[in-house]
Scaffold this active site. Structure first.
Site, PDB file in Angstrom:
ATOM      1  N   CYS A 177       1.014  -1.207   0.114  1.00 34.91           N
ATOM      2  CA  CYS A 177       0.061  -0.061  -0.098  1.00 34.91           C
ATOM      3  C   CYS A 177       0.802   1.231   0.160  1.00 34.91           C
ATOM      4  O   CYS A 177       0.422   2.251  -0.080  1.00 34.91           O
ATOM      5  CB  CYS A 177      -0.813  -0.061   1.316  1.00 34.91           C
ATOM      6  SG  CYS A 177      -1.555  -1.555   1.316  1.00 34.91           S
TER       7      CYS A 177
ATOM      8  N   HIS B 171      -3.048   7.372   6.187  1.00 40.16           N
ATOM      9  CA  HIS B 171      -3.466   6.057   5.622  1.00 40.16           C
ATOM     10  C   HIS B 171      -4.675   5.981   5.598  1.00 40.16           C
ATOM     11  O   HIS B 171      -5.370   5.545   4.843  1.00 40.16           O
ATOM     12  CB  HIS B 171      -2.249   4.915   6.196  1.00 40.16           C
ATOM     13  CG  HIS B 171      -2.386   3.805   5.163  1.00 40.16           C
ATOM     14  ND1 HIS B 171      -2.253   3.811   3.867  1.00 40.16           N
ATOM     15  CD2 HIS B 171      -2.727   2.375   5.450  1.00 40.16           C
ATOM     16  CE1 HIS B 171      -2.414   2.470   3.208  1.00 40.16           C
ATOM     17  NE2 HIS B 171      -2.384   1.920   4.513  1.00 40.16           N
TER      18      HIS B 171
ATOM     19  N   HIS C 202      -9.769   2.507  -1.152  1.00 42.76           N
ATOM     20  CA  HIS C 202      -8.156   2.018  -1.031  1.00 42.76           C
ATOM     21  C   HIS C 202      -7.470   1.443  -2.339  1.00 42.76           C
ATOM     22  O   HIS C 202      -8.153   0.280  -2.793  1.00 42.76           O
ATOM     23  CB  HIS C 202      -7.979   1.186  -0.074  1.00 42.76           C
ATOM     24  CG  HIS C 202      -6.715   0.986   0.602  1.00 42.76           C
ATOM     25  ND1 HIS C 202      -5.558   1.397  -0.147  1.00 42.76           N
ATOM     26  CD2 HIS C 202      -6.076   0.231   1.653  1.00 42.76           C
ATOM     27  CE1 HIS C 202      -4.254   0.996   0.370  1.00 42.76           C
ATOM     28  NE2 HIS C 202      -4.822   0.223   1.539  1.00 42.76           N
TER      29      HIS C 202
END
Length: 612
Positions: A257, A413, A451
């Site tokens: 990520c 995040h 995401h």
């Protein structure tokens, strides 16, 4: 003294829309904009979605951001699978003769029938695979805007989705820069340019690795394109081969990520050192496939429809609130998967001024740390404590204590998982306490766009650059309050939009916590602070000259925006054009001249090490 990596262009596409013109960011805070800006962004979305001119505001917005899974990629209610069944002794099947497997399975006895058919009698029991369907446990995603099909904008030739998104996104960043790229190349040698872009998951749809893995199990053949187009760095390869024609540095970092920030670190460090002067950096990720979603949901990472109903106290017959599927720092149950393609153009400060480039901000540095020893490879660890603290410390060193304490904010995040809400909030709270922040603003753009795995850092940067244009930090509007286990001391975790003014925030920390211990935090500098640094280094006269050169850049940007609004803009895809081989180069032992570049590649290099 290091060169400053200046952000001179942004481009791409996400569930919020087109990145250039700040439209992706504007979609997040649409109601905060003036009437004309709202109309422009609605028009941009309408054109991107191929909707009629008279479409209503609600019609335009309904096909954006996180929402119920649509059927353009697959039908989440009827995903094809195979079920294993056991055929008993004496089972008979009638098949067409041309479709018989070769070699025949053990125990098959054949009897020819009329019309080329064959009766198969199975001696003994045997496992067979029969087609069936299943329903996805997950019903929401951050898909690209409804009706937008990047592969239809050029001759895509069975390209994987993320590569079609690359072609659109990289073209968008180049056009939106407003600069003549042929003229820029005349100022550079080929080794002074680089492209760093890829995909954390690689190309996993049927036109890439997914099809290569599936084909034989589906009774099909692997194509000649699926293997090569599946490589993770192919996004950079496409930009070099079909968009930019670059012979410079290339490749991609891989960090789950945090992948976008890994590429950004590579680009920024090379510009600071002087090794590169211009870098296109980005990521393109298309992970909305049944297999990837099942993988993440099986490990408990994705929020399911059942979990959303439980959070909101809904019955099994009621639809979940798919719009609010991602709930960072609130009561939540997992992240919401998304697709996105995000790109930046970085230049060193001298080249940016010389080209009259738009100054969107600068990359002070990107800090990367692993987690060390772990028990669960997907669990968070200690590394992100280091990256956030290092970024904050550099912000203090560059801009001073007051700027860090009162004029900085965090793009978290913020995935929407229970683990993330605890661990990331603790890290940010402790960092704020260490450096004297009392009310540190924290945003989480995944609450809007989902995401996008490797491209997620690009979504966060898109939302950050917009703050410095329009002066509003997007709030986390999918939650009603913070979860009880969230650490909120010294933090202002934004539940609503925060109006700061366009020039009131000097610094932004962009944070990423990737599976496996891939932690990265970028420190970005505002356009206003970047401008002050450029003036201090290059002087008033250089800034005045830059302003004159910037006038033509601004005009070219306006022309591109107009073409986008009218639907006339098309991606760059130069297939088979400008192809070079060794015969096109001028070589000797001191330099290599490459067509299209103003500076030759210098071969008169010095020994970088010590004499012996």
């Amino acid at each position: 003294m290091s060169r400053l990596p200046v952000i001179v262009a942004q481009g791409g596409v996400s569930s919020a829309g087109r990145t250039s013109g700040f439209h992706g960011y504007r979609r997040l805070i649409l109601e905060c904009l003036d009437d004309q800006s709202q109309r422009d962004t609605l028009s941009a979305l309408r054109t991107l979605r191929n909707l009629p001119v008279d479409s209503s505001r609600d019609d335009i917005l309904s096909g954006t951001l996180i929402r119920q899974l649509e059927k353009n990629l697959f039908d989440s209610q009827a995903i094809p699978i195979h079920e294993a069944i056991l055929a008993d002794q004496g089972t008979e099947i009638i098949l067409r003769g041309r479709r018989l497997p070769n070699p025949l399975p053990a125990g098959w006895q054949l009897e020819k029938l009329e019309d080329g058919r064959v009766k198969v009698r199975i001696e003994g029991s045997q496992q067979l695979m029969v087609p069936s369907i299943r329903q996805s446990l997950v019903g929401s995603a951050g898909q690209l805007p409804t009706g937008f099909a990047p592969e239809k904008l050029y001759q895509s030739r069975h390209h994987p989705r993320s590569l079609a998104m690359t072609v659109f996104g990289a073209s968008d960043v180049i056009f939106s820069s407003g600069m003549d790229w042929d003229a820029i190349k005349q100022k550079l040698g080929p080794e002074e340019v680089a492209v760093y872009s890829g995909s954390a998951m690689s190309q996993m749809d049927y036109n890439g690795n997914g099809g290569m893995f599936q084909a034989r199990l589906l009774g099909k053949r692997v194509t000649s394109k699926q293997c090569p187009l599946g490589f993770a760095e192919m996004s950079a390869d496409f930009i070099n081969a079909y968009i930019l024609g670059s012979l410079g540095g290339t490749g991609t970092g891989m960090g789950a990520c945090a992948t976008m920030l890994y590429n950004l670190e590579h680009a920024a460090s090379e510009i600071r050192s002087g090794r590169r002067r211009l870098v296109i950096v980005g990521n393109s990720e298309a992970p909305i496939t049944p297999e990837i979603m099942e993988g993440y949901s099986t490990m408990g990472a994705l929020t399911t429809d059942v979990a959303l109903r439980n959070l909101d106290g809904l019955s099994d017959s009621e639809n979940p609130d798919w719009r609010r599927a991602c709930r960072p720092f609130g009561d939540n149950a997992g992240f919401t998967i998304a697709e996105s393609s995000q790109f930046l153009v970085l230049m060193d400060d001298e080249l940016a001024l010389e080209c009259g480039a738009e100054i969107l901000g600068a990359v002070a540095d990107v800090f990367i740390n692993a987690d060390g020893y772990k028990k669960s490879i997907s669990a968070p660890g200690a590394g992100n404590h280091l990256t956030v603290a290092r970024a904050a410390a550099l912000g203090r060193a560059i801009a001073g204590d007051d700027a860090l304490r009162y004029r900085s904010f965090v793009q978290a995040h913020g995935t929407g998982t229970p683990q993330n809400r605890v661990t990331e909030s603790k890290i940010l709270s402790e960092t704020a306490k260490m450096f004297g922040m009392e009310n540190w603003p924290v945003a989480a753009v995944k609450s809007y766009v989902g995401h996008s795995i490797g491209a997620a850092g690009g979504d966060q940067i898109m939302a950050t650059l917009g703050v410095w244009k329009h002066g509003v930090i997007p709030g986390i509007r999918t939650i009603k309050g913070l979860a009880e286990d969230v650490h909120s001391d010294h933090l202002n975790i934004l539940l609503n939009h925060l109006e700061t003014g366009a020039d009131q925030m000097d610094l932004a920390l962009v944070n990423a916590k990737g599976f496996g211990g891939n932690n990265a935090t970028a420190l970005l500098l505002s356009p206003e602070m970047t401008g002050r640094m450029l003036k201090a280094r290059h002087g008033e006269q250089a800034i005045t000259q830059w302003q004159h050169r910037n006038e033509s850049v601004t005009q070219q940007q306006a022309d591109y925006e107009k073409r986008c609004q009218t639907g006339e803009a098309r991606p760059i895809y130069q297939f088979g054009k400008g192809v070079l081989d060794g015969n096109d180069l001028e070589l000797d032992d001191s330099q290599i001249k490459v067509p299209g570049y103003g500076k030759a590649l210098n071969l008169n290099v010095e020994n970088p090490f010590w004499k012996f």
